[in-house]
Design a protein around this motif. Structure first.
Motif: not given
Length: 546
Positions: A65, A131, A100-101, A76, A67-69, A114, A97, A79, A73
């Motif tokens: 999770l 996830d 899961s991405g 992000s 990596r959403q922030y 990434d 948000d 978010n 990237t």
């Protein structure tokens, strides 16, 4: 709808406000706390907030999770929002948000960062990142903060139970390994999970789902068939869903029913086109009764971008659109009241988005008759008109090169088009275009006509540069009205960057990077040059060489 939406709280906030920074090279030179006089407290505060959030997510075991922030990237940043009710700085930031991405595959990085995240995942033995969480680390975190989580023990136990059940139902080769071949219970759990998923997706009805849970051979056959591209899911529905099977039988037996089915599919497609602005609702009604015209358009145009689709299908609409844009540009050039109206409209949008504070917006409105702003609007009108010069030049050069290769050189049609496209690409890479030359010449002409160098010395040279030239007058306006200059430069940056797929999305890092490169970097370089000039200038009592 077979989808899920969760709204925990509506956050009235913005992604970020572009900040004027003439100390770009000193942005990160501070100690533990952002100083009050920092030029970019919002940008720096957001990055520090997201860094702390990522560290926290790793600490509780939610590494995928996190990596959403992850800042690098490059996508992000949307978010995390800053609430409009708070001032700039480190406070008022809210992460949103928490879903899961996208699945991160080892051979399919979606951003530069990434690659690093994939390597970290491989180090943990995870080929696919999506996830998963580390529940042992989560339990350890809860135990070390037991006072805060004293009422969550039951929830954590339930989470572990559900997680175990969910993972057992997934055909995850990277984690199950050879257990898929040796563990009958695991295979049974995976079968039940797949059947349940098919039931929820509408591929099976309840009766067939119940029978598949006990028929291992039939499940294996259908599972293999479901992976066949295009037709796999259709075969599954025809076997296991009564309404789909009845629909297929009636299509084969009844020509009138088949015609109604085609009409229904045509109507559904036309509704999607109308919502995507590929066609008007009126034209959708016409195409509903014209199956052949619809089929030709579906095959020939539906794969194109919506604007191209509509332009080719409705040339009159394309001409009206071009005519309207030209009319607005000409009106912007010749009507001062219209120019003021457009600027005030931009300011209203900026106030609503939080890009301008109420005091900044009120000051711009109060200064709308200022001679300097009027001069800026007039020059901006000329800049807008030069847009068409560059585009028309590219079209003419592309057509000329294509015809030259086709008629004079005798090259094949495909090769001629390729040469024309290459010429157009080369023109796009040039730092100067016919439009920018026109724009720069106009600024120099005004500077000579008004005998005014002071108000044009920044705008004049920058106007000659392609694309960046549209920032010429926002840069020139920094000393006169920094808030308006920042706002106009930010609007230009957002419009330009969104052309770039993925990383050009609204609020992503590239957006702020372009703003820094084309707005704050020139200001910072100019500041350094002024400081260096003051250091090297002789003092009032210094001897002067003869």
């Amino acid at each position: 709808l077979r989808t899920l939406g969760v709204l925990n709280e509506w956050v009235d906030g913005r992604i970020w406000k572009f900040e004027v920074d003439n100390r770009l090279f000193h942005r990160w030179r501070f100690g533990e706390k952002i100083p009050p006089d920092h030029n970019c407290p919002e940008y720096v505060g957001k990055r520090l907030f997201m860094r702390r959030l990522v560290n926290l997510l790793h600490e509780v075991g939610a590494s995928e999770l996190a990596r959403q922030y992850e800042w690098w990237t490059c996508k992000s940043q949307p978010n995390a929002l800053r609430r409009l009710s708070t001032s700039s700085g480190e406070g008022g930031l809210t992460a949103i948000d928490f879903a899961s991405g996208l699945v991160l595959l080892p051979l399919l990085p979606m951003s530069p960062a990434d690659v690093c995240l994939i390597v970290r995942g491989l180090a943990r033995g995870r080929l696919v990142q999506f996830d998963r969480g580390d529940l042992r680390r989560l339990r350890s975190y809860v135990a070390s903060n037991s006072v805060l989580f004293e009422d969550m023990g039951g929830a954590l136990d339930e989470l572990e139970e559900q997680e175990t059940r969910y993972r057992a139902s997934q055909p995850d080769v990277t984690h199950h390994g050879v257990r898929l071949l040796t563990d009958r219970t695991l295979r049974s759990d995976i079968r039940r999970g797949a059947v349940q998923a098919w039931l929820h997706l509408g591929h099976l009805d309840a009766a067939h789902a119940a029978s598949l849970n006990s028929r291992t051979g039939a499940f294996r056959l259908l599972y293999a068939v479901s992976w066949i591209p295009l037709v796999g899911k259709l075969i599954l529905r025809l076997w296991g869903e009564g309404r789909s099977r009845e629909h297929a039988v009636r299509c084969l037996r009844s020509p009138s029913y088949l015609c109604r089915a085609f009409r229904g599919d045509r109507a559904a497609t036309l509704i999607q086109w109308a919502r995507g602005e590929r066609i008007t609702p009126q034209r959708a009604r016409v195409l509903l009764d014209k199956p052949i015209r619809f089929a030709v358009e579906r095959v020939g145009l539906s794969w194109l971008p919506p604007v191209w689709h509509r332009s080719l299908a409705e040339p009159s609409w394309a001409w009206r659109t071009v005519k309207a844009k030209l009319g607005r540009a000409i009106r912007f050039l010749g009507d001062p009241a219209y120019r003021e109206e457009q600027l005030l409209s931009e300011v209203r949008e900026g106030r609503e988005e939080g890009m301008l504070t109420d005091s900044e917006a009120d000051r711009v409105v109060a200064q709308i008759k200022d001679p300097y702003i009027q001069k800026y609007l007039r020059c901006l009108a000329v800049h807008i008109c030069t847009l068409f010069i560059s585009e028309i030049t590219v079209v003419i050069v592309t057509a000329a090169v294509t015809l030259y290769c086709l008629l004079h050189r005798g090259m094949p049609w495909a090769a001629s088009l390729g040469a024309g496209g290459a010429a157009a690409a080369a023109m796009q890479l040039l730092p100067i275009s016919l439009g920018s030359l026109t724009r720069g010449t106009y600024v120099v002409f005004i500077m000579i006509k008004e005998r005014d160098i002071r108000n044009y010395y920044i705008a004049a040279p920058i106007s000659f540069i392609r694309v960046i030239g549209y920032l010429a007058f926002p840069l020139q306006m920094v000393s006169h009205d920094p808030a308006l200059a920042r706002f106009l430069a930010g609007r230009w940056t957002r419009r330009m960057v969104r052309i770039i797929p993925v990383f050009g999305e609204h609020g992503a890092l590239l957006e702020h990077g372009v703003f820094d490169a084309f707005f704050n970097l020139p200001l910072s370089l100019a500041r350094l040059m002024r400081r260096r000039k003051r250091r090297t200038a002789p003092g009032p009592g210094a001897p002067v060489a003869s």
